[in-house]
Each structure stands twice: as C-alpha cells, then as structure tokens.
Motif scaffolding. Structure first.
Motif, PDB file in Angstrom:
ATOM      1  N   ASP A 129      37.336  46.157 -18.051  1.00 44.63           N
ATOM      2  CA  ASP A 129      37.073  44.725 -17.885  1.00 44.63           C
ATOM      3  C   ASP A 129      36.282  44.169 -19.061  1.00 44.63           C
ATOM      4  OD1 ASP A 129      38.391  44.606 -15.484  1.00 44.63           O
ATOM      5  OD2 ASP A 129      36.597  44.550 -14.237  1.00 44.63           O
ATOM      6  N   ALA A 130      35.214  44.862 -19.447  1.00 45.70           N
ATOM      7  CA  ALA A 130      34.331  44.366 -20.505  1.00 45.70           C
ATOM      8  C   ALA A 130      35.069  44.232 -21.829  1.00 45.70           C
ATOM      9  CB  ALA A 130      33.125  45.289 -20.658  1.00 45.70           C
ATOM     10  N   GLU A 131      35.901  45.217 -22.161  1.00 45.62           N
ATOM     11  CA  GLU A 131      36.617  45.169 -23.433  1.00 45.62           C
ATOM     12  C   GLU A 131      37.643  44.033 -23.449  1.00 45.62           C
ATOM     13  OE1 GLU A 131      35.724  46.783 -26.036  1.00 45.62           O
ATOM     14  OE2 GLU A 131      34.223  47.930 -24.944  1.00 45.62           O
ATOM     15  N   LEU A 132      38.329  43.847 -22.341  1.00 43.16           N
ATOM     16  CA  LEU A 132      39.300  42.762 -22.267  1.00 43.16           C
ATOM     17  C   LEU A 132      38.598  41.404 -22.288  1.00 43.16           C
ATOM     18  CD1 LEU A 132      41.885  44.084 -19.625  1.00 43.16           C
ATOM     19  CD2 LEU A 132      41.786  44.490 -22.085  1.00 43.16           C
ATOM     20  N   GLN A 133      37.474  41.305 -21.601  1.00 47.06           N
ATOM     21  CA  GLN A 133      36.711  40.057 -21.587  1.00 47.06           C
ATOM     22  C   GLN A 133      36.204  39.693 -22.983  1.00 47.06           C
ATOM     23  OE1 GLN A 133      33.710  40.927 -18.676  1.00 47.06           O
ATOM     24  NE2 GLN A 133      35.190  40.936 -16.989  1.00 47.06           N
ATOM     25  N   LEU A 198      43.942  38.110 -21.776  1.00 43.96           N
ATOM     26  CA  LEU A 198      44.191  39.413 -21.157  1.00 43.96           C
ATOM     27  C   LEU A 198      43.706  39.462 -19.714  1.00 43.96           C
ATOM     28  CD1 LEU A 198      43.003  41.530 -24.210  1.00 43.96           C
ATOM     29  CD2 LEU A 198      45.346  40.953 -23.612  1.00 43.96           C
ATOM     30  N   THR A 199      42.537  38.863 -19.441  1.00 48.52           N
ATOM     31  CA  THR A 199      41.964  38.959 -18.098  1.00 48.52           C
ATOM     32  C   THR A 199      42.452  37.847 -17.172  1.00 48.52           C
ATOM     33  OG1 THR A 199      39.959  37.670 -18.619  1.00 48.52           O
ATOM     34  CG2 THR A 199      39.891  40.047 -19.035  1.00 48.52           C
ATOM     35  N   ILE A 200      43.407  37.043 -17.664  1.00 52.64           N
ATOM     36  CA  ILE A 200      43.979  36.017 -16.792  1.00 52.64           C
ATOM     37  C   ILE A 200      45.191  36.575 -16.051  1.00 52.64           C
ATOM     38  CG2 ILE A 200      45.774  34.889 -18.191  1.00 52.64           C
ATOM     39  CD1 ILE A 200      44.300  32.219 -17.574  1.00 52.64           C
TER      40      ILE A 200
END
Length: 366
Positions: A129-133, A198-200
């Motif tokens: 999550d953190a990397e994509l965010q 990415l996180t959408i």
C-alpha cells in the motif's frame, strides 16, 4: 471485453504458484525474490453453471465461456516507488490492469524465505500500500504543479480539478488509498483519470495459507480480513500449493472427490475467479443457438446497444431491438420456440438495461 487482473504481492508469497494454478501456465516458481521478471499472462474461463444448463437444453456445436486475463507481476519490495528492486517495472505493469489481486502470505514455513524476515500479513499489505500510495502521490503532485497557474488565473476546469487533486493528495498523505475517496465518478475521471492511479484500482486480497488452514483459516487470515473489511475489500482464503494439484486434475468427478477430501465445496481458484469478476462489477449475458452457446462479459448497468457492441461494433451502430429471454423461462419451457409461444420472450429497445443471465438475440441494420 478485454479485462485484466494483476496478481501482486511481496516476493515469495506464492504469486507465481497461484498463477500457475489459475492458468495451468508455466510461470517459474522459485524460492528467491524477483523470480518473475516479465509479467506472465494467463487467460482463464469464468466458471458458470448456467452454461451447463444451456448446453443441455440447446445441444450446441460448441460452448464458449467468458474469460478474464490474469497477469503475474514481479514481486515488489520496500522502496519500489523510488525504483528499488524491480520497482519501476512493477508499477508500470500494475497501471495496465483493471483490478489488483493482492496475494498475502498467511503461513509459516522455515524453508521458504520471507523477504522481510517474518510473517506478518498486515505489515506485508501495508508495504505494498505504502509504495503504491507514494507513486500515486508523485503523480498527483506533478499534475497539481501543471495546472496550478491556470487555476489561479481563473480557468474553471483547472480550478475544479485542482480541488479534487488536493483531496486525493491529502488522502494519500494520510496513508489511505485513492479508492477510499468518495466522489462522483465523472468528476473523478475528469481530474485524475489520465493519471492511472495505482491505488484507485479495485482490490481483492488472497490469503495464501498452508494445507491445515485452507478450510477454516488461521490467526493470520483473521487479521487480514479485519483490515480488508475496513476498506470494503474481500478476502479469499486458499492454499496455492493444493490449488496447483487440483488444477492438474482434468476429470471433473475426480476433481470433485479431491475437493471433498479436503472439505471444500469449490476450489479456491473458482472462488477467486468469480470474486474477480464481481470485483470488476461485471455481469454475463448469453447467446444461445445450435451452432454456439456463448457467455458475454459486460459492465453492470449497460444498455442493450452497448451489450450488442461486445459481439461486433456493427451490432451497436445499427441496433434495432433485442429479443430477451430470462434463463428461468428457458429452463421451464425447454426451447426458444416454446418460450415464444408462451409469450415469455420480451422485445426491448435502446434503453433496456441488460440483466445478469439474460439470453439475448439482437436485431440490427447497418
């Protein structure tokens, strides 16, 4: 429709093993990071018992199920947003998929290296999550810089987009995924649609467990389910190693016996494929004739001309009407002719919203 789900996760969580089971493909599975470098693509059929029913009633020359593509993407590590490991390649591959299947390790095994040195599904999820965010935040900030001047001099669209971009920026800075922002889809697409955030993308979590945990789960899967529920996501619990064995059994009866030995009604893969279909908000309609019974994939809410367009663009352009039979009526009356005679076939126009399971025949003129 061409639809893709990307299988992602940390190295050595079972992504390639799962991919092989899904597609009976040849993705290499090994006990070291970055085993998968180029993404493998597997085309899999969506299990649908309704096709079996139609086949028995129509006795067609062939039956064609609907499909989804699964893409096995290289494992990501901490720092990928800055290019660590195969970070940039990984992130570029994710941009190309419609939905994300996030595989999380939920088993102990001293013989399989964990890239972070310990098994912690929630921590593993948070790394991804953190990397994509961070990558999404970078994209948002670049666009803010691009349109800020236009917004300040009174460009109405730029001002509206800027407000939405700032909303996404604050969400990502708070450690939340872009999909958590509640906003009108039209406004969202206008402001950030070009960024391919990415996180959408919708996400489905796969808890990869050991053989002993694949029916009831374990403490790891419960922790994963808790955090997934908080973001409205589904968790599928399966054992990728066992699923690989199930996938190799071609005889349906033998496969069912194998499942029953493990106390399973359906394979984890069938559940995963069906869940991926739901995740993308898809439904199926059917065409049925002596030459072919076929399932067609469309988005929920599509009207008849759009549905016709997945068969051929001419069907949509020259759409006249759709003849629609409900599956339960086909089952009751046994044939199209009998359904017509009973007055159960409806004739629908351009505004008809197709329902899951409709059996359709299109009239068109080009």
């Amino acid at each position: 429709m061409s639809l893709k789900c990307g299988i992602v996760g940390l190295p050595n969580v079972g992504k390639s093993t799962l991919f092989n089971a899904i597609s009976t493909g040849k993705a290499e599975a090994a006990n070291y990071p970055f085993c998968t470098i180029e993404p493998n693509v597997g085309v899999v059929t969506v299990p649908d018992e309704r096709l079996d029913i139609l086949e028995k009633l129509v006795n067609p020359q062939r039956v064609l199920p609907t499909i989804i593509e699964f893409v096995d993407i290289a494992g990501l590590v901490k720092g990928a947003s800055q290019g660590a490991g195969l970070g940039n390649k990984f992130l570029a591959n994710i941009r190309e998929v419609d939905a994300v299947v996030h595989v999380v390790r939920c088993f102990e095994d001293d013989n399989i290296v964990h890239v972070e040195g310990r098994v912690d599904p929630v921590f593993d999820k948070e790394i991804i999550d953190a990397e994509l965010q961070l990558k999404d935040l970078e994209s948002i900030e670049k666009k803010i810089q691009r349109i800020d001047k236009a917004a300040r001099v009174g460009d109405a669209k730029a001002k509206a987009d800027l407000e939405i971009l700032k909303l996404y920026k604050s969400t990502l800075e708070a450690g939340k995924n872009a999909r958590s922002v509640e906003i009108d889809p039209k406004d969202r697409d206008a402001a950030v649609g070009d960024l391919q955030l990415l996180t959408i993308k919708p996400v489905l979590y796969v808890a990869n467990v050991d053989e002993q945990s694949m029916v009831s789960g374990n403490d790891y899967t419960e922790r994963l389910k808790e955090v997934a529920a908080a973001e409205g996501a589904e968790v599928i619990v399966l054992c990728a190693a066992i699923e690989s064995q199930i996938a190799e059994i071609e005889d349906p009866e033998e496969r069912q016996m194998f499942l029953e030995e493990f106390g399973l009604e359906k394979s984890g893969l069938d559940r995963l494929i069906s869940a991926s279909y739901r995740l993308l908000d898809l439904i199926t309609y059917f065409t049925a004739g002596v030459k072919e019974v076929r399932a067609w994939t469309i988005r929920k809410g599509w009207k008849a001309p759009q549905a016709a367009g997945v068969i051929h663009s001419d069907f949509e352009k020259g759409f006249i009407r759709a003849e629609v039979i409900k599956l339960q009526d086909f089952v009751q009356y046994k044939s199209e002719a009998a359904v017509k005679e009973a007055g159960k076939m409806s004739v629908e126009g351009k505004d008809y919203v197709v329902e899951d399971g409709d059996i359709m025949h299109f009239r068109f003129n080009v």
